[in-house]
Design a protein around this motif. Sequence first.
Motif, PDB file in Angstrom:
ATOM      1  N   ASP A 398       0.893  -1.164   0.000  1.00 46.57           N
ATOM      2  CA  ASP A 398       0.000   0.000   0.000  1.00 46.57           C
ATOM      3  C   ASP A 398       0.926   1.207   0.000  1.00 46.57           C
ATOM      4  O   ASP A 398       1.512   1.549   1.011  1.00 46.57           O
ATOM      5  CB  ASP A 398      -0.879  -0.076   1.256  1.00 46.57           C
ATOM      6  N   THR A 403       1.881  13.431  -6.432  1.00 47.17           N
ATOM      7  CA  THR A 403       2.499  14.039  -7.605  1.00 47.17           C
ATOM      8  C   THR A 403       3.757  14.815  -7.194  1.00 47.17           C
ATOM      9  O   THR A 403       4.780  14.771  -7.868  1.00 47.17           O
ATOM     10  CB  THR A 403       1.488  15.010  -8.275  1.00 47.17           C
ATOM     11  N   ASP A 488      -2.055  15.763   3.839  1.00 48.85           N
ATOM     12  CA  ASP A 488      -2.762  14.580   4.334  1.00 48.85           C
ATOM     13  C   ASP A 488      -2.689  14.508   5.854  1.00 48.85           C
ATOM     14  O   ASP A 488      -1.706  14.932   6.458  1.00 48.85           O
ATOM     15  CB  ASP A 488      -2.115  13.292   3.788  1.00 48.85           C
ATOM     16  N   ARG A 503      -7.157  13.755   2.954  1.00 46.07           N
ATOM     17  CA  ARG A 503      -6.754  15.139   2.780  1.00 46.07           C
ATOM     18  C   ARG A 503      -7.279  16.023   3.911  1.00 46.07           C
ATOM     19  O   ARG A 503      -8.386  15.832   4.400  1.00 46.07           O
ATOM     20  CB  ARG A 503      -7.293  15.680   1.452  1.00 46.07           C
TER      21      ARG A 503
HETATM   22  O1  PRX Z   1      -4.326  11.916  -0.199  1.00 42.70           O
HETATM   23  C1  PRX Z   1      -3.221  11.147  -0.611  1.00 42.70           C
HETATM   24  C2  PRX Z   1      -3.679  10.140  -1.641  1.00 42.70           C
HETATM   25  O2  PRX Z   1      -3.462  10.727  -2.896  1.00 42.70           O
HETATM   26  C3  PRX Z   1      -2.879  12.030  -2.745  1.00 42.70           C
HETATM   27  C4  PRX Z   1      -1.912  12.291  -3.852  1.00 42.70           C
HETATM   28  O3  PRX Z   1      -2.618  12.342  -5.061  1.00 42.70           O
HETATM   29  P1  PRX Z   1      -1.843  12.487  -6.441  1.00 42.70           P
HETATM   30  O4  PRX Z   1      -0.877  13.593  -6.341  1.00 42.70           O
HETATM   31  O5  PRX Z   1      -2.862  12.550  -7.495  1.00 42.70           O
HETATM   32  O6  PRX Z   1      -1.015  11.165  -6.560  1.00 42.70           O
HETATM   33  C5  PRX Z   1      -1.677   9.945  -6.543  1.00 42.70           C
HETATM   34  C6  PRX Z   1      -0.721   8.848  -6.861  1.00 42.70           C
HETATM   35  C7  PRX Z   1       0.577   8.917  -6.160  1.00 42.70           C
HETATM   36  C8  PRX Z   1      -2.234  11.982  -1.391  1.00 42.70           C
HETATM   37  O7  PRX Z   1      -2.039  13.268  -0.868  1.00 42.70           O
HETATM   38  N1  PRX Z   1      -2.927   8.888  -1.558  1.00 42.70           N
HETATM   39  C9  PRX Z   1      -1.964   8.457  -2.381  1.00 42.70           C
HETATM   40  N2  PRX Z   1      -1.558   7.225  -2.040  1.00 42.70           N
HETATM   41  C10 PRX Z   1      -2.270   6.857  -0.956  1.00 42.70           C
HETATM   42  C11 PRX Z   1      -3.139   7.920  -0.644  1.00 42.70           C
HETATM   43  N3  PRX Z   1      -3.974   7.865   0.409  1.00 42.70           N
HETATM   44  C12 PRX Z   1      -3.946   6.760   1.164  1.00 42.70           C
HETATM   45  N4  PRX Z   1      -3.152   5.698   0.928  1.00 42.70           N
HETATM   46  C13 PRX Z   1      -2.299   5.696  -0.117  1.00 42.70           C
HETATM   47  N5  PRX Z   1      -1.548   4.639  -0.362  1.00 42.70           N
END
Ligand code: PRX
Length: 640
Positions: A398, A403, A488, A503
């Motif tokens: 997990d 980004t 987060d 978030r």
């Molecule tokens: O809230 C967290 C969630 O996705 C956000 C990042 O989104 P993005 O920049 O679009 O990238 C997504 C792919 C890396 C984070 O701030 N998030 C990402 N991975 C997890 C997660 N929430 C919970 N568990 C995860 N493994």
Amino acid sequence: MTNKITSMAEYYQKYQESVANPEAFWAEIAESSFWRKKWDKVLDWRFDGPGAPMVNWFVNGKLNITENIFERNMFTRKDQVAIIWEPNDPKEKEVRLTYGELFDKVKEFANGLLKLGVKKGDRVAIYLPMVPELAVAMLACARIGAIHSIVFAGFSATALADRINDASANVLITSDGGFRGSKKIPLKDIADEALESCPTVEHNIVLKRTEQDVKWTEGRDKWWHDVIEGVGIDNEAEVMDSEDTLFILYTSGSTGKPKGVVHTTAGYMVFSEYTFKNVFQYNDGDVFWCTADIGWVTGHSYIVYGPLLAGATSVMFEGVPTWPDAGRFWEIVAKYKVNQFYTAPTAIRALIAQGNEWVTKHDLSSLSVLGTVGEPINEEAWRWYHDLIGGGKCPIVDTWWQTETGGIMITPLAGITPTKPSLATLPLPGVQPILVDPEGNELKGNGVEGILCIKFPWPGMLRSLYGDHKRCHETYFSMFKGLYLTGDGAKRDEEGYYRIIGRIDDVINVSGHRIGTAEVEDAINQHPKVNESAVVGYPHEIKGSGIYAYVICEDLSEDEMGTIENEIKATVTKFIGPIAKPDKIQIVSGLPKTRSGKIMRRILRKIGEGDATNLGDTSTLLDPGVVEEIITGAKVEVKR
Ligand code: PRX
């Protein structure tokens, strides 16, 4: 394969080393890359002060990331498959590109770009479906030092134009169309519409994919096959500085304007390769499949850069998980004997809903590692993934990251870190998370919950927001001095494992994609009948979070009342794309506002969650009566 941790004891040892001396830790990892000139200093940084953030890794190093993918791998992997491309339609033949073949295509397209006059530092927007040429285009940009800005092909013309204009791109690369399940998406038409308001674009390179008719603007539009005509495959890589920008990738924030996250060459390269090898415990000869779209960061780092730097075989899939039937993912796993499979919880939940028979008819015995990314995975989905897909024998990683982080940050190491459902577990060596309270005080020890920040630079981190360095500081480094703010919330359990809660800002995680509430509100407000709107997230069985929009309209007739919801959805699709379409729209006469005019989203969020039992202090509201009306008309059953 070098730089791979193989036991928990080694993990702890490396972790300690990485905190005690981060520079030495990363220098050792970066040694295995191919440098035209080694760095003078490993790291130079400050998160605050003039010009901050200033983060320079491998200072004065010279390199090209494509030399690390191709020239470095050429002696051993020329004939090894780099990319296996599975088309949307299973009746169409797959494409296997060896490292040698992919290299030739990259050099050829790089030469085509050079012929058009594209130079180092130019911004090239890419709006393509999931075809091999998408990987070729991005690597060709990297080869010549042009900065790629990939825009997910599900975004609308307006969203594409905003991103092109923000980066002042002078080139766009698109295709006539794209296949997505049973649909054909008219990408060239959408691009044409976008380009009407993009004065900086001189060249629009169009790949033939669907063979559909397209309109043509002479001078500006050029077929991909004409661009590469006669250019040959002799190409020397541009020598890049460690901190030269490699790419921009737009993501949503708390305001309506998307942020162009800037990643630079050496740090991103070292981090994406290191995280790929360690998290997935990739072994030579394995077949790795990340189901993301390259339009998102997951595809950048774990379809293209990470796997190819590591000399892996990476599967790229053009289609969708439920077409022609809901067994498509598992059919592909069986077809290519995929070893590591990496997807989003939202896809897992959607497939659970389709029934187990779609899984059990395929042979999934090749799988050894399963991964998730993008959002928290609920325990039920985790169990299904573990028991049915992994046959109880595959560790689940997990992986938490963003980004902005460029690569995976908090995660189990496959088969090494003992896992627990729904926990991202431990930081990778080289990553220093910290939990703080709203005042910024560190929450020490285990069994605490707070705001997740990172207290020391890591090579893959963002360096800036394109064209707005100040916004970068304000967004990520100003809330808590000296810390990178992730946005987060997280819990550290009794064992020191991290659970990501979600978030803490006005960003909703819809199907693992970040959507800013302000962005959706701005789009809704474009509808001529809309006066005001407020958007919040609410729990959604498949998507994780759904989009709930409360909208104030001006005097609607009865007929208009009947059509307004669909019109609002169409407006959002037009201005952003179908991913941001609200799942629920409630027409209201007012919004809960404070006397100073601020919308109390907390109240709207509670109502959207179906819980009005504890709305907190509503005494500061201008008109408390409006809350009662919203509860009565809510699109969910609300507990009072
Ligand atoms: O809230 C967290 C969630 O996705 C956000 C990042 O989104 P993005 O920049 O679009 O990238 C997504 C792919 C890396 C984070 O701030 N998030 C990402 N991975 C997890 C997660 N929430 C919970 N568990 C995860 N493994």
